[in-house]
Design an enzyme around this catalytic site. Structure first.
Site, PDB file in Angstrom:
ATOM      1  N   ASN A 103      35.038  42.392  48.627  1.00  0.00           N
ATOM      2  CA  ASN A 103      35.354  42.453  50.062  1.00  0.00           C
ATOM      3  C   ASN A 103      36.249  43.622  50.465  1.00  0.00           C
ATOM      4  O   ASN A 103      36.296  43.986  51.640  1.00  0.00           O
ATOM      5  CB  ASN A 103      35.924  41.118  50.565  1.00  0.00           C
ATOM      6  CG  ASN A 103      37.234  40.765  49.921  1.00  0.00           C
ATOM      7  OD1 ASN A 103      37.603  41.347  48.894  1.00  0.00           O
ATOM      8  ND2 ASN A 103      37.946  39.820  50.493  1.00  0.00           N
ATOM      9  N   GLU A 116      45.069  37.931  41.836  1.00  0.00           N
ATOM     10  CA  GLU A 116      45.016  37.431  43.212  1.00  0.00           C
ATOM     11  C   GLU A 116      43.667  36.756  43.362  1.00  0.00           C
ATOM     12  O   GLU A 116      42.631  37.419  43.359  1.00  0.00           O
ATOM     13  CB  GLU A 116      45.152  38.578  44.222  1.00  0.00           C
ATOM     14  CG  GLU A 116      46.540  39.171  44.295  1.00  0.00           C
ATOM     15  CD  GLU A 116      47.621  38.212  44.767  1.00  0.00           C
ATOM     16  OE1 GLU A 116      47.286  37.214  45.435  1.00  0.00           O
ATOM     17  OE2 GLU A 116      48.789  38.461  44.452  1.00  0.00           O
ATOM     18  N   CYS A 165      40.242  36.598  51.433  1.00  0.00           N
ATOM     19  CA  CYS A 165      40.986  35.527  50.762  1.00  0.00           C
ATOM     20  C   CYS A 165      42.028  34.960  51.707  1.00  0.00           C
ATOM     21  O   CYS A 165      42.399  33.797  51.611  1.00  0.00           O
ATOM     22  CB  CYS A 165      41.632  36.047  49.497  1.00  0.00           C
ATOM     23  SG  CYS A 165      42.746  37.381  49.827  1.00  0.00           S
TER      24      CYS A 165
HETATM   25  N1  NDP Z   1      43.108  36.553  46.612  1.00  0.00           N
HETATM   26  C1  NDP Z   1      42.407  37.609  46.961  1.00  0.00           C
HETATM   27  O1  NDP Z   1      42.992  38.655  47.260  1.00  0.00           O
HETATM   28  C2  NDP Z   1      40.910  37.556  46.992  1.00  0.00           C
HETATM   29  C3  NDP Z   1      40.173  36.518  46.497  1.00  0.00           C
HETATM   30  N2  NDP Z   1      38.810  36.550  46.521  1.00  0.00           N
HETATM   31  C4  NDP Z   1      38.064  35.465  45.927  1.00  0.00           C
HETATM   32  O2  NDP Z   1      36.941  36.015  45.263  1.00  0.00           O
HETATM   33  C5  NDP Z   1      35.754  35.313  45.587  1.00  0.00           C
HETATM   34  C6  NDP Z   1      34.584  36.200  45.857  1.00  0.00           C
HETATM   35  O3  NDP Z   1      34.811  37.531  45.502  1.00  0.00           O
HETATM   36  P1  NDP Z   1      33.966  38.144  44.326  1.00  0.00           P
HETATM   37  O4  NDP Z   1      34.125  39.628  44.363  1.00  0.00           O
HETATM   38  O5  NDP Z   1      32.576  37.631  44.372  1.00  0.00           O
HETATM   39  O6  NDP Z   1      34.771  37.490  43.124  1.00  0.00           O
HETATM   40  P2  NDP Z   1      34.410  37.477  41.598  1.00  0.00           P
HETATM   41  O7  NDP Z   1      35.544  36.795  40.922  1.00  0.00           O
HETATM   42  O8  NDP Z   1      33.052  36.989  41.359  1.00  0.00           O
HETATM   43  O9  NDP Z   1      34.407  39.027  41.228  1.00  0.00           O
HETATM   44  C7  NDP Z   1      35.565  39.810  41.283  1.00  0.00           C
HETATM   45  C8  NDP Z   1      35.424  40.957  40.334  1.00  0.00           C
HETATM   46  O10 NDP Z   1      35.326  40.468  39.000  1.00  0.00           O
HETATM   47  C9  NDP Z   1      34.199  41.046  38.351  1.00  0.00           C
HETATM   48  N3  NDP Z   1      33.746  40.138  37.311  1.00  0.00           N
HETATM   49  C10 NDP Z   1      32.776  39.206  37.356  1.00  0.00           C
HETATM   50  N4  NDP Z   1      32.681  38.564  36.167  1.00  0.00           N
HETATM   51  C11 NDP Z   1      33.609  39.117  35.361  1.00  0.00           C
HETATM   52  C12 NDP Z   1      34.026  38.881  34.025  1.00  0.00           C
HETATM   53  N5  NDP Z   1      33.473  37.965  33.271  1.00  0.00           N
HETATM   54  N6  NDP Z   1      35.013  39.633  33.537  1.00  0.00           N
HETATM   55  C13 NDP Z   1      35.617  40.577  34.275  1.00  0.00           C
HETATM   56  N7  NDP Z   1      35.269  40.844  35.547  1.00  0.00           N
HETATM   57  C14 NDP Z   1      34.290  40.111  36.083  1.00  0.00           C
HETATM   58  C15 NDP Z   1      33.233  41.277  39.477  1.00  0.00           C
HETATM   59  O11 NDP Z   1      32.249  42.213  39.092  1.00  0.00           O
HETATM   60  P3  NDP Z   1      30.723  42.026  39.583  1.00  0.00           P
HETATM   61  O12 NDP Z   1      30.747  42.249  41.043  1.00  0.00           O
HETATM   62  O13 NDP Z   1      30.013  43.080  38.836  1.00  0.00           O
HETATM   63  O14 NDP Z   1      30.304  40.656  39.211  1.00  0.00           O
HETATM   64  C16 NDP Z   1      34.173  41.802  40.547  1.00  0.00           C
HETATM   65  O15 NDP Z   1      34.501  43.143  40.298  1.00  0.00           O
HETATM   66  C17 NDP Z   1      36.070  34.546  46.818  1.00  0.00           C
HETATM   67  O16 NDP Z   1      35.500  33.285  46.663  1.00  0.00           O
HETATM   68  C18 NDP Z   1      37.562  34.501  46.893  1.00  0.00           C
HETATM   69  O17 NDP Z   1      38.002  33.277  46.441  1.00  0.00           O
HETATM   70  C19 NDP Z   1      38.158  37.616  47.012  1.00  0.00           C
HETATM   71  C20 NDP Z   1      38.828  38.650  47.549  1.00  0.00           C
HETATM   72  C21 NDP Z   1      40.258  38.698  47.568  1.00  0.00           C
HETATM   73  O1  3PG Z   2      41.250  40.275  49.262  1.00  0.00           O
HETATM   74  C1  3PG Z   2      41.443  39.848  50.369  1.00  0.00           C
HETATM   75  O2  3PG Z   2      40.651  39.158  50.958  1.00  0.00           O
HETATM   76  C2  3PG Z   2      42.659  40.359  50.937  1.00  0.00           C
HETATM   77  O3  3PG Z   2      43.601  40.718  50.031  1.00  0.00           O
HETATM   78  C3  3PG Z   2      42.957  40.124  52.306  1.00  0.00           C
HETATM   79  O4  3PG Z   2      43.481  41.243  52.880  1.00  0.00           O
HETATM   80  P1  3PG Z   2      43.669  41.229  54.463  1.00  0.00           P
HETATM   81  O5  3PG Z   2      44.549  40.063  54.762  1.00  0.00           O
HETATM   82  O6  3PG Z   2      44.314  42.537  54.765  1.00  0.00           O
HETATM   83  O7  3PG Z   2      42.312  41.086  55.046  1.00  0.00           O
END
Ligand code: NDP
Ligand code: 3PG
Length: 496
Positions: free
Chosen positions: A169, A264, A298
């Site tokens: 995202n 995170e 998130c």
């Molecule tokens: N707290 C926060 O700041 C945030 C939390 N989120 C959470 O993440 C979820 C969705 O985001 P998403 O990007 O799909 O999250 P994922 O956890 O699926 O992926 C995050 C990253 O991890 C990589 N990844 C996947 N599998 C592995 C592995 N086994 N080992 C190491 N890296 C791996 C992904 O690569 P690839 O794309 O190649 O699979 C991507 O770069 C949401 O449901 C939300 O909960 C999302 C954004 C911010």
């Molecule tokens: O990963 C996320 O979704 C974020 O860390 C949120 O960032 P934002 O609050 O600036 O959208």
């Protein structure tokens, strides 16, 4: 345009290269990973599927490059970061174009992500110069039984090789929020970008290349997380992992070695609304917090907990604003755009169906076309519904009516997540008590949850994460303390 002009070096035919040893390379695997445009649901870009051998080489060069980088003066590291920030901002248009095509981010938000990233890099450079230029001087006689015979000098030293894994995202912003602190602190960095978002990230990495960072200091290996993820996160050459994403982070934490972790993860950010709240302000924040980037943040508001006495009025106000949200293509800068993948849309639909079966009130008709889901407010949600607890990461927002503040706090704290939350009231004393009672890393008073400004600490409790981000915390997290103790043969007291 993406992949052209200064960016033409990063493209080979229709496949983007990966970055290692200061060069753009084709993987020996001969395999590629397709990046599907969430709007057209067709292949938009292709990236290299890097091999384990290529990862090994990247780790070796990262280790070597870090040794000389640690000897590069702090002001020089900062100078290069400022240069990278300027180049990134200069090329915001082609990078934003990739964000639009890869992750369906609305056009204006895509530009904002790139500009914000440039600002974050510059701020990190300045903050690093300040905080890394300072250490501590301790004397021994403050601890019982000691004379003033020992002088302790402490300074912050780099950890070595940092592995950065951002989510889809914010593939640019959540990458630079790891890259910049790592580099200013004297570390090298290996980036594994999310597959959806990889091409935006490769363009961003090229801006660091153009800035002239030493070879091997920054690398970017592409491939599916499910295929190279474990090899990367368990690699003995990695000295720290900074990860943002979903539950994958919990699995990584269990597998990683004895290295510092910055995680995170997900959130189910609650918005608690009291009777005395300014309901227009609340409604505006629910729209911004719950529906911007179609809820794929998130920090999105993921459940509204409103006092029954004001619930009808609030729901009406939010409904009126939902009706004004534009729905469509990210190129047209619509408010609601297709969610990142078909599987994500299917997951969201599963939550909606469950809520329907269990009797939630639908404030709008549920509508979906491919990955595009129309914004949906679900009223009268009860705790037995999945949507009350799970994060949709989509434009669907549940409203739970509560009869006491305690009920709201209880729902918030019963979640396995603890990222952020918010409370709306005119009574600041009540707000503080509620904030203290909420088990979340941050509570916003009278505003929707948000990570920024990017120098603020950003952290999750429980399943929402380990450690804290934000510019200063990330720099500190990517360093260790080194002490040197001078032992004197006789006590020495200043002016004594
Ligand atoms: N707290 C926060 O700041 C945030 C939390 N989120 C959470 O993440 C979820 C969705 O985001 P998403 O990007 O799909 O999250 P994922 O956890 O699926 O992926 C995050 C990253 O991890 C990589 N990844 C996947 N599998 C592995 C592995 N086994 N080992 C190491 N890296 C791996 C992904 O690569 P690839 O794309 O190649 O699979 C991507 O770069 C949401 O449901 C939300 O909960 C999302 C954004 C911010
Ligand atoms: O990963 C996320 O979704 C974020 O860390 C949120 O960032 P934002 O609050 O600036 O959208």
């Amino acid at each position: 345009m993406a992949g052209t002009g200064v960016f033409s070096d990063i493209l080979d035919g229709d496949v983007y290269k990966y970055y290692a040893d200061g060069e753009w390379k084709k993987s020996s695997s001969g395999k590629t990973v397709a990046i599907i445009n969430p709007t057209t649901r067709k292949t938009q870009y292709k990236v290299q599927a890097c091999t384990q051998e290529e990862v090994n080489k990247v780790m070796e060069s990262a280790k070597t490059a870090q040794k000389s980088w640690a000897k590069t003066p702090l002001w020089k590291r900062a100078e290069l970061l400022h240069k990278a920030a300027a180049i990134l901002k200069e090329h915001k248009a082609p990078i934003a174009e990739c964000l639009v095509k890869e992750i369906a981010k609305p056009a204006k938000d895509a530009i904002t992500e790139v500009v914000r990233s440039g600002d974050l890099i510059s701020y990190t450079a300045e903050e690093g110069v300040r905080i890394l230029g300072e250490g501590k001087f301790l004397v021994s006689d403050s601890f019982p039984g000691n004379q003033r015979t020992k002088y302790c000098l402490t300074s912050k030293i780099p950890l070595g090789v940092i592995l950065a894994i951002p989510p889809f995202n914010y593939p640019v912003n959540l990458a630079v929020s790891k890259i910049a602190p790592a580099l200013i602190a004297g570390n090298s960095l290996v980036l594994k970008p999310p597959t959806q978002g990889a091409v935006s990230a490769l363009h961003m990495v090229h801006c660091f290349h153009l800035a002239g960072f030493p070879k091997g200091l920054i690398s970017c290996v592409t491939g599916k997380g499910s295929e190279i993820g474990d090899f990367l996160t368990m690699h003995p050459g990695v000295n720290c992992i900074s990860f943002t994403g979903g539950d994958t982070g919990i699995a990584i934490s269990k597998k990683a070695g004895m290295i510092p972790l910055q995680m995170e993860l997900g959130g189910k950010d609650a918005c608690i609304v009291l009777e005395d709240a300014d309901l227009d302000l609340v409604a505006a924040n629910i729209i911004k917090g719950g529906f911007s980037y179609s809820g794929q943040r998130c920090t999105a508001v993921k459940v509204v907990l409103v006092m029954e006495s004001v619930a009808d009025v609030l729901v009406e106000k939010v409904k009126a604003k939902v009706a004004k949200l534009t729905v469509g293509a990210p190129e047209d800068d619509c408010d609601i755009t297709p969610v990142v993948s078909e599987s994500s849309a299917n997951f969201i639909e599963g939550l909606v169906k469950d809520a329907k079966e269990k009797g939630a009130t639908f404030c709008q008709e549920y509508k979906r076309d491919g990955n595009l889901i129309w914004p949906l407010l679900l009223d009268n949600v009860r705790p037995d519904m999945r949507i009350a607890w799970e994060e949709p990461f989509g434009p669907v927002l549940p409203v739970i009516r509560i009869n006491s503040i305690e009920e709201g706090i209880h729902h918030c704290n019963a979640s396995n997540f603890g990222l952020q939350g918010c409370v709306f009231t005119k009574d600041v004393n009540k707000a503080i008590l509620i904030s203290d009672a909420m088990e979340t890393g941050t509570v916003q008073i009278n505003s929707a949850p948000a990570r920024g400004p990017d120098h603020f600490p950003f952290q999750g409790l429980k399943d929402s994460g380990i450690g804290s981000q934000g510019v200063t915390n990330s720099i500190n997290m990517m360093t260790k303390i080194k002490s040197t103790v001078i032992n004197l043969p006789t006590p020495s007291y200043t002016m004594g």
